[in-house]
Design an enzyme around this catalytic site. Structure first.
Site, PDB file in Angstrom:
ATOM      1  N   SER A 148     -14.032 -16.714  18.613  1.00  0.00           N
ATOM      2  CA  SER A 148     -14.033 -16.087  17.293  1.00  0.00           C
ATOM      3  C   SER A 148     -12.763 -16.255  16.491  1.00  0.00           C
ATOM      4  CB  SER A 148     -14.346 -14.597  17.420  1.00  0.00           C
ATOM      5  OG  SER A 148     -15.680 -14.400  17.814  1.00  0.00           O
ATOM      6  N   LYS A 198      -7.981  -8.535  10.961  1.00  0.00           N
ATOM      7  CA  LYS A 198      -9.415  -8.445  11.235  1.00  0.00           C
ATOM      8  C   LYS A 198      -9.799  -6.984  11.443  1.00  0.00           C
ATOM      9  CE  LYS A 198     -12.935 -10.413  14.373  1.00  0.00           C
ATOM     10  NZ  LYS A 198     -13.141 -11.258  15.574  1.00  0.00           N
ATOM     11  N   SER A 258     -16.567 -14.833  14.959  1.00  0.00           N
ATOM     12  CA  SER A 258     -16.806 -13.652  14.162  1.00  0.00           C
ATOM     13  C   SER A 258     -15.704 -13.382  13.138  1.00  0.00           C
ATOM     14  CB  SER A 258     -16.938 -12.426  15.074  1.00  0.00           C
ATOM     15  OG  SER A 258     -15.710 -12.198  15.793  1.00  0.00           O
TER      16      SER A 258
END
Length: 491
Positions: free
Chosen positions: A179, A80, A155
């Site tokens: 997330s 990420k 997210s």
């Protein structure tokens, strides 16, 4: 699609260690898969082709020299874009850091490299991890491989989508309010939030410092546990890091895979067992509870009365911490700089930089947090939210005196269509309704696929006491052994 991209991380590591395939072949297969499908999925913001192949060749050289390999050596991983990676663009999904190449690696990235994993690149995310759909990325939305017109969660939708699209067997996410777990649920993958402090935040671009928790994403529970073991553990560079060993999550996952939960007592959170969830989500959850019961688990109802206040408390605490953390993005030290023509004041340059660099959701949360921290309102808003956080922690403490772990749906609904909730922030925030309490408490939680609703994945969440991450892996692996894994339609 290459057969190598369909393998689990554990299978890939075993083949590489045995010399039945090479890390280079595995890496190239995944790079080819990214090239074939990511123009439609948009899971990646940056693909580090040369870096990945160099890392893979280094693993192959070590094996050829007879050196011992770690349990994930040669396995590709997607990271990420919230973790600093030396010399590789790290944007946090924001224009304010466009093109920034950190001079150092985050601790987790260092550990991944040391373990011989192969970093494929950086995955898309909601800007500064603020979002539930990966539609708030400054670089465009990621799409769900199950239905390209739907969101992959947020997210960390890029990491989850990369797994579901077979672009990577492993990924790293971060979980501030759900997330990791929520994208896992809506993409049919596994996402685990470790105990807060159990994984290092050094090099993680901060959103909410008392909540942010890096964690593993995978297609199977065992793979998530293997990644958790590699990335976890104490880090003296992180003042919130717990000086304790990682629980034996791999052994727990293997034990759970036997399908025996005799003696395990699970609590269904009463407040999350019906209100606000889609019928198909509830049906899949109930079927999963039946499966857990058949494996020997004792199921009881547990009331956690203050969980219903978690969402509003979170949206005071997290934005308040974001307001403080994001003050460093001033156009002076790094990243974007707008309006510096030699005539404007520093204050004007900072204002113009932030206006151009931050997206609407980030601005919304900064304003919320700044207001909640302002003179005359601190006690009424931020102070009260922290009191609610204490009550939620007491709910968890009381619950874990009665049961080994808690279970609930991961998210109230399946993946919704792109664009359908961006105009209504509250409806977007509801995606994390069931995941936020765990972050406020600091304990571990995992989402494991538990069925389909109208052809879209549903996740079941397992929540455990702090430092008892192994419990959640055992329960999740047992459910996976009963239900199997879920494969999206071919891209």
């Amino acid at each position: 699609m290459s057969d190598l991209t369909r393998l689990t991380a554990a299978e890939i590591a075993g083949l590489v260690a045995a010399g039945e395939t090479s890390a280079t072949e595995v890496t190239q297969a995944h790079l080819d898969r990214i090239a074939a499908v990511d123009d439609r999925v948009h899971a990646f913001l940056h693909v580090d082709t040369e870096g990945a192949l160099d890392a893979a060749r280094a693993v192959d050289a070590r094996r050829a020299a007879g050196e011992p390999l770690g349990p994930l050596a040669g396995v590709p991983v997607a990271v990420k874009d919230v973790l600093a990676t030396k010399g590789v663009p790290t944007t946090v999904g924001s224009k304010i850091l466009e093109g920034w190449r950190p001079p150092y690696d985050a601790t987790i990235v260092q550990r991944l490299r040391a373990a011989g994993t192969v970093m494929l690149g950086k995955t898309n995310m909601d800007e500064f991890a603020m979002g539930s759909s990966t539609e708030y990325s400054a670089y465009g939305p990621t799409r769900n491989p199950w239905d390209l017109e739907r969101i992959p969660g947020g997210s960390g939708g890029g990491s989850a989508a990369a797994l579901a699209a077979y672009e990577a067997p492993l990924a790293i996410g971060s979980d501030t309010g759900g997330s990791i777990r929520q994208p896992g649920a809506v993409t049919g993958t596994v996402g685990a939030k470790p105990t807060y402090g159990g994984t290092s935040r050094y090099g993680l671009v901060a959103f909410s410092s008392s909540l942010d928790t890096p964690g593993p994403c995978a297609r199977t529970v065992l793979d998530a546990a293997l990644l958790h073991e590699v990335m976890g553990g104490h880090d003296p560079r992180d003042s919130t890091s717990i000086p304790a060993p990682v629980p034996d999550v791999v052994a727990a996952a293997r034990l759970g895979a036997t399908g025996d939960l005799t003696g395990v007592k699970l609590g269904i959170v009463t407040e999350f067992s019906g209100e606000g969830a889609e019928p198909g989500v509830l049906a899949a959850f109930r079927e999963s509870v039946d499966a857990l019961t058949k494996m020997g688990a004792e199921i009881v109802e547990i009331s956690c009365p203050h969980f219903s206040y978690a969402l509003p408390a979170y949206y005071l605490i997290a934005p308040s911490e974001a307001s403080s953390n994001l003050a460093r993005f001033d156009g002076v030290r790094f990243g974007l700089r707008v309006g510096d023509d030699g005539e404007r004041s520093l204050e004007e340059v900072m204002s113009l930089t932030r206006e151009a660099g931050f997206g609407p959701e980030v601005k919304r949360r900064i304003m919320l947090g700044t207001y909640a921290l302002s003179s005359g309102y601190y006690d009424a808003y931020y102070g009260q939210a922290q009191k609610v956080r204490t009550l939620i922690t007491r709910d968890f403490t009381s619950a874990f005196e009665q049961v080994d772990a808690l279970i609930s749906p991961t998210t109230p609904f399946t993946a919704f269509p792109l664009g359908s909730r961006t105009a209504d922030p509250y409806q977007m925030y509801l995606a994390d309704l069931f995941t936020i309490p765990t972050n406020l408490y600091g304990g571990p939680g995992i989402s494991v696929p538990c069925g389909l609703s109208d052809g879209l994945p549903v996740g079941l969440q397992v929540m455990a006491p702090t430092l008892a991450d192994d419990r959640m892996y055992r329960v999740a692996a047992a459910l996976e052994s009963a239900l199997g894994t879920f494969t999206p339609p071919a891209l």
